[in-house]
Motif scaffolding. Structure first.
Motif, mmCIF file in Angstrom:
data_model
loop_
_atom_site.group_PDB
_atom_site.id
_atom_site.type_symbol
_atom_site.label_atom_id
_atom_site.label_comp_id
_atom_site.label_asym_id
_atom_site.label_seq_id
_atom_site.Cartn_x
_atom_site.Cartn_y
_atom_site.Cartn_z
ATOM 1 N N TYR A 1 -56.986 10.610 19.544
ATOM 2 C CA TYR A 1 -56.221 9.589 19.164
ATOM 3 C C TYR A 1 -54.671 10.195 19.513
ATOM 4 N N THR A 2 -53.749 9.335 19.775
ATOM 5 C CA THR A 2 -52.386 10.012 19.880
ATOM 6 C C THR A 2 -51.663 9.836 18.470
ATOM 7 N N PHE A 3 -50.722 10.579 18.375
ATOM 8 C CA PHE A 3 -49.931 10.624 17.014
ATOM 9 C C PHE A 3 -49.380 9.259 16.793
ATOM 10 N N TRP A 4 -48.867 8.406 17.984
ATOM 11 C CA TRP A 4 -48.273 7.257 17.781
ATOM 12 C C TRP A 4 -49.204 6.363 17.317
ATOM 13 N N GLU A 5 -50.737 6.385 17.409
ATOM 14 C CA GLU A 5 -51.840 5.397 17.044
ATOM 15 C C GLU A 5 -51.821 5.998 15.583
ATOM 16 N N LEU A 6 -51.640 7.140 14.850
ATOM 17 C CA LEU A 6 -51.834 7.625 13.855
ATOM 18 C C LEU A 6 -50.617 7.605 12.820
ATOM 19 N N ARG A 7 -49.613 7.064 13.413
ATOM 20 C CA ARG A 7 -48.509 6.946 12.485
ATOM 21 C C ARG A 7 -48.513 6.623 11.190
ATOM 22 N N GLY A 8 -49.010 5.364 11.007
ATOM 23 C CA GLY A 8 -48.937 4.934 9.508
ATOM 24 C C GLY A 8 -50.373 5.468 8.686
ATOM 25 N N VAL A 9 -51.433 5.795 9.582
ATOM 26 C CA VAL A 9 -52.482 6.135 8.744
ATOM 27 C C VAL A 9 -52.342 7.584 8.314
ATOM 28 N N LEU A 10 -51.687 8.570 8.828
ATOM 29 C CA LEU A 10 -51.844 9.947 8.297
ATOM 30 C C LEU A 10 -50.909 10.124 6.934
ATOM 31 N N PRO A 11 -49.732 9.368 6.851
ATOM 32 C CA PRO A 11 -48.941 9.636 5.705
ATOM 33 C C PRO A 11 -49.833 8.926 4.589
ATOM 34 N N LEU A 12 -50.746 7.829 4.839
ATOM 35 C CA LEU A 12 -51.243 7.146 3.833
ATOM 36 C C LEU A 12 -52.481 8.078 3.306
ATOM 37 N N GLY A 13 -53.168 8.765 4.146
ATOM 38 C CA GLY A 13 -54.348 9.492 3.962
ATOM 39 C C GLY A 13 -53.966 10.711 2.967
#
Length: 165
Positions: free
Chosen positions: A39-51
């Protein structure tokens, strides 16, 4: 020596978390970098901080729960010093690991709570109240921990309501 190794491991984990969160926040759709899963960091932009925020919240809640249980045992005057010491260790570990994780997500609050980006004129007040709640809860639990370490029996009357709050 164990405490030093723990602090070094915690610092390394926080540096890694902060680097990943920064890469995710600064990524663009045309950014070519990807993670281990493809996955690119663009796709994980909202999920990483939430995790990271969810992990920090769970650790912080374990610290508050350990502090509550420790205060309850001290108030009931049960002679279980081993259990009280273990609950204090759980509370300290949750506080040491949870508060920095929550602090690492401070700049990513609009990704964690998307309604903060709305064009509501009262939206900035919601963000400000959320920041006050986060700061207040961290300060309250740190004060509870300090009080418990300095005066364990007398501080239970104050630390129980504060940690429940």
């Amino acid at each position: 020596m164990r405490n030093r190794l723990f602090l070094l491991a915690l610092l390394a984990a926080l540096i890694l978390i902060q680097a990943v969160l920064r890469s995710a926040s600064m990524s663009t759709p045309f950014h070519g970098g990807s993670t281990l899963g493809g996955y690119t960091f663009w796709e994980l932009r909202g999920v990483l901080p939430l995790g990271v925020f969810a992990a920090g919240s769970l650790l912080f809640l374990s610290a508050a729960t350990g502090q509550c249980a420790q205060a309850i045992l001290q108030l009931t005057q049960k002679n279980r010093s081993g259990l009280i010491h273990k609950l204090g260790s759980i509370s300290s570990a949750g506080l040491w690991c949870g508060a920095p994780c929550l602090a690492a997500c401070y700049n990513a609050l609009p990704y964690i709570f998307p309604w903060l980006n709305s064009y509501d004129p009262q939206g900035w007040q919601t963000a400000q109240h959320l920041e006050w709640v986060l700061h207040g809860s961290i300060i309250a639990l740190v004060l509870c921990r300090i009080l418990t370490l300095s005066r364990p029996a007398a501080a239970a009357y104050l630390t129980l309501p504060l940690s429940l709050l």
